[in-house]
Design a protein around this motif. Structure first.
Motif, PDB file in Angstrom:
ATOM      1  N   VAL A   1      41.945  33.546  29.002  1.00 23.97           N
ATOM      2  CA  VAL A   1      40.902  35.000  28.274  1.00 23.97           C
ATOM      3  C   VAL A   1      39.837  34.752  28.748  1.00 23.97           C
ATOM      4  O   VAL A   1      39.250  34.821  29.479  1.00 23.97           O
ATOM      5  CB  VAL A   1      41.828  34.692  27.189  1.00 23.97           C
ATOM      6  CG1 VAL A   1      40.507  36.454  26.992  1.00 23.97           C
ATOM      7  CG2 VAL A   1      43.575  35.147  27.212  1.00 23.97           C
ATOM      8  N   ARG A   2      39.436  33.511  28.015  1.00 25.31           N
ATOM      9  CA  ARG A   2      38.041  32.848  28.710  1.00 25.31           C
ATOM     10  C   ARG A   2      37.534  33.075  29.989  1.00 25.31           C
ATOM     11  O   ARG A   2      36.312  33.795  29.948  1.00 25.31           O
ATOM     12  CB  ARG A   2      37.295  32.407  27.597  1.00 25.31           C
ATOM     13  CG  ARG A   2      36.173  31.710  27.828  1.00 25.31           C
ATOM     14  CD  ARG A   2      35.615  30.924  26.563  1.00 25.31           C
ATOM     15  NE  ARG A   2      35.893  29.643  27.277  1.00 25.31           N
ATOM     16  CZ  ARG A   2      37.449  28.691  27.043  1.00 25.31           C
ATOM     17  NH1 ARG A   2      37.640  29.042  26.185  1.00 25.31           N
ATOM     18  NH2 ARG A   2      37.603  27.956  27.431  1.00 25.31           N
TER      19      ARG A   2
ATOM     20  N   GLN B   1      37.012  37.352  31.683  1.00 23.88           N
ATOM     21  CA  GLN B   1      36.234  37.609  30.643  1.00 23.88           C
ATOM     22  C   GLN B   1      34.345  37.504  31.477  1.00 23.88           C
ATOM     23  O   GLN B   1      33.432  37.599  31.638  1.00 23.88           O
ATOM     24  CB  GLN B   1      36.214  37.213  29.990  1.00 23.88           C
ATOM     25  CG  GLN B   1      36.671  37.970  28.575  1.00 23.88           C
ATOM     26  CD  GLN B   1      37.156  37.285  27.428  1.00 23.88           C
ATOM     27  OE1 GLN B   1      36.795  36.239  26.599  1.00 23.88           O
ATOM     28  NE2 GLN B   1      37.232  38.311  25.914  1.00 23.88           N
ATOM     29  N   ASP B   2      34.737  35.838  31.908  1.00 22.12           N
ATOM     30  CA  ASP B   2      33.411  35.019  32.564  1.00 22.12           C
ATOM     31  C   ASP B   2      33.331  35.462  33.987  1.00 22.12           C
ATOM     32  O   ASP B   2      32.421  36.359  34.512  1.00 22.12           O
ATOM     33  CB  ASP B   2      33.608  34.409  32.656  1.00 22.12           C
ATOM     34  CG  ASP B   2      33.344  33.155  30.940  1.00 22.12           C
ATOM     35  OD1 ASP B   2      32.904  33.778  30.438  1.00 22.12           O
ATOM     36  OD2 ASP B   2      33.067  31.931  31.406  1.00 22.12           O
TER      37      ASP B   2
ATOM     38  N   ASN C   1      35.019  38.162  35.079  1.00 21.15           N
ATOM     39  CA  ASN C   1      34.499  39.410  34.968  1.00 21.15           C
ATOM     40  C   ASN C   1      32.847  40.068  34.985  1.00 21.15           C
ATOM     41  O   ASN C   1      32.465  41.353  35.597  1.00 21.15           O
ATOM     42  CB  ASN C   1      35.266  40.487  34.456  1.00 21.15           C
ATOM     43  CG  ASN C   1      36.968  40.641  34.555  1.00 21.15           C
ATOM     44  OD1 ASN C   1      36.812  40.337  35.652  1.00 21.15           O
ATOM     45  ND2 ASN C   1      37.673  41.036  33.241  1.00 21.15           N
ATOM     46  N   LYS C   2      32.783  39.333  33.874  1.00 23.53           N
ATOM     47  CA  LYS C   2      31.132  39.385  33.943  1.00 23.53           C
ATOM     48  C   LYS C   2      30.706  39.717  34.875  1.00 23.53           C
ATOM     49  O   LYS C   2      28.984  39.629  35.137  1.00 23.53           O
ATOM     50  CB  LYS C   2      30.451  38.378  33.026  1.00 23.53           C
ATOM     51  CG  LYS C   2      31.113  39.220  31.306  1.00 23.53           C
ATOM     52  CD  LYS C   2      30.514  37.554  30.341  1.00 23.53           C
ATOM     53  CE  LYS C   2      30.736  38.376  28.876  1.00 23.53           C
ATOM     54  NZ  LYS C   2      30.494  37.474  27.890  1.00 23.53           N
TER      55      LYS C   2
ATOM     56  N   PRO D   1      36.798  43.936  38.488  1.00 25.30           N
ATOM     57  CA  PRO D   1      37.299  42.728  37.587  1.00 25.30           C
ATOM     58  C   PRO D   1      38.785  42.194  37.793  1.00 25.30           C
ATOM     59  O   PRO D   1      39.758  42.935  38.820  1.00 25.30           O
ATOM     60  CB  PRO D   1      37.178  43.593  36.533  1.00 25.30           C
ATOM     61  CG  PRO D   1      36.919  45.448  37.035  1.00 25.30           C
ATOM     62  CD  PRO D   1      36.279  45.331  38.064  1.00 25.30           C
TER      63      PRO D   1
ATOM     64  N   GLU E   1      43.807  43.228  33.230  1.00 25.92           N
ATOM     65  CA  GLU E   1      44.181  42.402  31.807  1.00 25.92           C
ATOM     66  C   GLU E   1      45.185  41.611  31.935  1.00 25.92           C
ATOM     67  O   GLU E   1      45.829  41.753  32.549  1.00 25.92           O
ATOM     68  CB  GLU E   1      45.000  42.918  30.583  1.00 25.92           C
ATOM     69  CG  GLU E   1      43.846  44.813  30.429  1.00 25.92           C
ATOM     70  CD  GLU E   1      42.759  43.479  29.032  1.00 25.92           C
ATOM     71  OE1 GLU E   1      43.543  42.611  28.623  1.00 25.92           O
ATOM     72  OE2 GLU E   1      41.579  44.103  29.752  1.00 25.92           O
TER      73      GLU E   1
ATOM     74  N   THR F   1      43.820  36.839  40.369  1.00 33.58           N
ATOM     75  CA  THR F   1      43.367  36.150  39.000  1.00 33.58           C
ATOM     76  C   THR F   1      43.412  34.572  38.738  1.00 33.58           C
ATOM     77  O   THR F   1      42.820  34.134  38.657  1.00 33.58           O
ATOM     78  CB  THR F   1      44.473  36.572  37.640  1.00 33.58           C
ATOM     79  OG1 THR F   1      43.936  37.795  37.394  1.00 33.58           O
ATOM     80  CG2 THR F   1      43.546  35.946  36.067  1.00 33.58           C
TER      81      THR F   1
END
Length: 673
Positions: free
Chosen positions: A97-98, A101-102, A104-105, A111, A114, A296
């Motif tokens: 998950v982390r 998120q990194d 996508n930033k 992005p 989920e 992903t």
């Protein structure tokens, strides 16, 4: 102790076991014991910050056997990181998950979606890597070290579930799967094998790495496929797409693949797989959790050894090794004398094991256990049954001898060897035989005498000289109330239960008699066909063989049983004391125009509004044929709560399924009127 010295010892021991397991296919310790040593080494490496050059943590696989042609894989075959518990699994997910998120930033315009997850079974077999070029199978190899494996194409071609050609003909692909030996196949194989196999994993690995493909063919292996590791043309957007591609190209894909958007649901699925594990016809040692989205996966990438987008969740081991300490011999209700092994206490599948079954003398001989006392043996526990000894770890006759008894350990009567079994023929005066027969007679599926137990049977034998089931119907209140730990209430309850049992039907009575080789279904079939106890007793072998599911051995057992004057006298005595052995009700006319007429129907799972037997009876009255297994000939599956492999197989085969019990009941009632 010096940590480096401990690490050197662990590395040497683990490398020795790797050689035994991967190269020679002859492991001397269980997976559970190996994992404990491996985890100890990993902890020391983390603690010291040091890794020895030949540490097994730095590589995947083992040395190649001479005699096989080396094959370099077109893409590396990665091993998987392991999660031993829920906490480690949660850490793996939190890291994924982390990382997403990194990403996508840093990439707000494109992005990643989920996270969603695929959960698959983790097979305990041998990894296969198959190469197809323009639709044809051109090579097959073992994993080897992940980069180079051993070519085993002739062996792979003997596996009937492996397609020799596929519809996809646009270039080259590599497909990964697992070669396995089904447990039912292993059981059949070992019945006639000169050298029985210790377990299904060894059976598969030994067959695929045997230079003689005929040996492979004899093992009747199976294979399931779960990954396209390389393709020079096709790309997939998701794991679902890849699985659909495999199915469309005639690869056998295990039906137990589930998809979840919520990680909590993944946890629940793992618990369900663990519950279902013992009902599977193949070995699994865990489950694999994979992130579904392929983009992903690419973003998460790999460590030096593992993909970050997948993890293996390990279950409790069902196999391990321990020391065989002693063997005792027990007498059953049929007079069969069976060996029971006492082993050094060991934790297995969450329980402490000290006793194991050995089945019979033939089993001891076939498994090379005659000289095994004091030596290390493989044991396996499945479901809640007593664990079984699979065989000796080594092949040498280096242990103490298991002595076969010549006289009954209970009554001293000379024993007779019949086939692979020892028997005591002293039916009239051998205590455990008598207690066993009376206990079986009173059991729930037989005469259903409530509160009766083997302790009750033993007490009646010892204190009231009850030697046969018929004598239960002669017991009096005055006799029972004098027994130790028998008060008035207990005595009355037992007498009432015995009186109630007189009304049991013919099928239950036949089963209660304990006819050798005759279970509940055969007893019911005999009752339905003959509809009279004395007609069953007078039946000869020829007419019995003509009945469904009755072969020569069963027919001979039934005829010989009722030829025994002791048996006949006991039956007549029970009838004179009021036992009815009631004939079943006359069968109703079968409907030929209902929704169920002519359909082959399978029931699975738990029904709450009726029993499965009641549902079967109603279905048969409506013209259905009810069977126990799902196949291509099945027309309809009725799935109750917690339906498992049958439901999955039915969906895979495209069979009509009714999963709503209310809908099923409505249909039954509607068609019955």
């Amino acid at each position: 102790m010096d940590p480096k010295l401990t690490m050197e010892q662990l590395v040497a021991e683990l490398n020795k076991h790797n050689y035994q397991y991967y190269t020679l296919d002859a492991p001397v310790i269980s997976d559970k014991e190996y994992d404990a040593l491996y985890d100890q080494l990993v902890a020391l490496e983390k603690e010291t910050g040091m890794t020895l050059p030949d540490s097994p943590t730095q590589r995947v696989g083992g040395e190649l056997l001479k005699g096989f042609v080396q094959h370099r894989h077109l893409a590396p075959l990665w091993s998987l990181d392991k999660a031993q518990n829920i906490e480690q699994l949660g850490s793996w997910n939190a890291r994924a998950v982390r990382l997403v998120q990194d990403y996508n930033k840093k990439n707000p315009d494109n992005p990643l979606p989920e996270l969603s997850y695929a959960v698959e079974l983790k097979f305990d077999g041998l990894t296969l890597n198959l190469t197809y070029t323009n639709g044809r199978l051109v090579q097959a190899a073992t994993r080897g070290n992940g980069v180079v494996g051993e070519g085993i194409l002739p062996q792979i071609k003997t596996i009937k579930s492996v397609p020799l050609s596929i519809p996809y003909k646009d270039g080259t692909i590599e497909v990964q799967g697992e070669g396995i030996m089904n447990l039912s196949v292993l059981e059949e194989y070992n019945k006639t094998a000169a050298e029985p196999l210790k377990n299904a994993r060894n059976g598969a690995a030994g067959a695929l790495r045997n230079l003689n493909p005929k040996v492979t063919a004899e093992r009747r292996l199976n294979a399931y496929f779960y990954n396209v590791g390389y393709s020079d043309n096709i790309r997939f957007d998701s794991h679902k797409e890849m699985m659909d591609f495999l199915r469309e190209n005639h690869f056998k894909v295990n039906p137990y693949i589930t998809y979840f958007d919520n990680f909590d649901d993944v946890m629940e699925q793992l618990a369900e797989i663990q519950e279902r594990r013992s009902s599977l016809d193949y070995l699994i040692d865990g489950a694999v959790i994979k992130i579904v989205d392929m983009r992903t996966r690419e973003a998460l990438g790999y460590t030096d050894k593992f993909p970050r987008w997948a993890v293996a969740y390990k279950f409790e081991a069902e196999e391990t090794t321990t020391v065989l300490e002693s063997v005792s011999w027990n007498v059953g209700r049929t007079g069969k004398v069976t060996p029971l092994a006492r082993v050094e206490a060991v934790e297995l599948a969450g329980v402490t094991v000290q006793n194991c079954t050995l089945n019979n003398v033939g089993d001891i001989e076939r498994k090379n256990l005659k000289y095994a006392l004091g030596t290390r043996v493989f044991i396996r526990r499945s479901n809640d049954v007593i664990p079984e000894i699979l065989g000796k770890v080594t092949e040498e006759n280096d242990g103490g001898e298991i002595i076969y008894p010549e006289h009954c350990p209970a009554c001293g009567f000379p024993l007779e060897m019949r086939g692979a079994h020892l028997f005591c023929n002293n039916k009239l005066n051998c205590r455990p035989q008598i207690i066993g027969r009376i206990t079986h007679f009173a059991s729930r599926d037989a005469m259903d005498i409530e509160t009766f137990s083997d302790k009750t049977a033993g007490q009646l034998y010892d204190e009231l000289n009850v030697h046969e089931a018929a004598e239960l119907y002669e017991l009096t209140f005055e006799q029972l109330v004098k027994l130790d730990r028998f008060g008035e209430k207990k005595a009355m309850n037992l007498l009432e239960a015995i009186e109630k049992s007189k009304g049991r039907d013919l099928a239950s009575f036949l089963y209660a008699l304990g006819i050798p080789n005759t279970g509940k279904s055969t007893a019911k079939m005999l009752a339905d066909h003959y509809r009279d106890l004395h007609a069953v007793m007078k039946a000869d072998i020829e007419e019995l063989i003509a009945l469904p599911d009755v072969g020569g051995i069963v027919a001979e057992s039934i005829v010989n049983f009722f030829a025994d004057p002791f048996v006949v006298a006991g039956i007549e005595k029970m009838l004179s004391l009021g036992v009815q052995a009631k004939a079943p009700e006359a069968p109703q006319a079968v409907k030929t125009d209902s929704f169920f007429s002519g359909k082959t129907v399978v029931l699975t799972g738990t029904l709450h509004q009726m029993t499965r037997d009641e549902a079967s009876a109603q279905l048969e009255a409506l013209g259905a044929k009810v069977t126990g297994s799902v196949s291509a000939k099945t027309d309809l599956l009725i799935a109750g709560e917690k339906a498992g492999s049958k439901l999955a197989k039915a969906k895979q085969l495209g069979i009509q399924v009714i999963e709503d019990e209310d809908e099923f009941i409505r249909l039954l009632n509607e068609e019955a009127n």
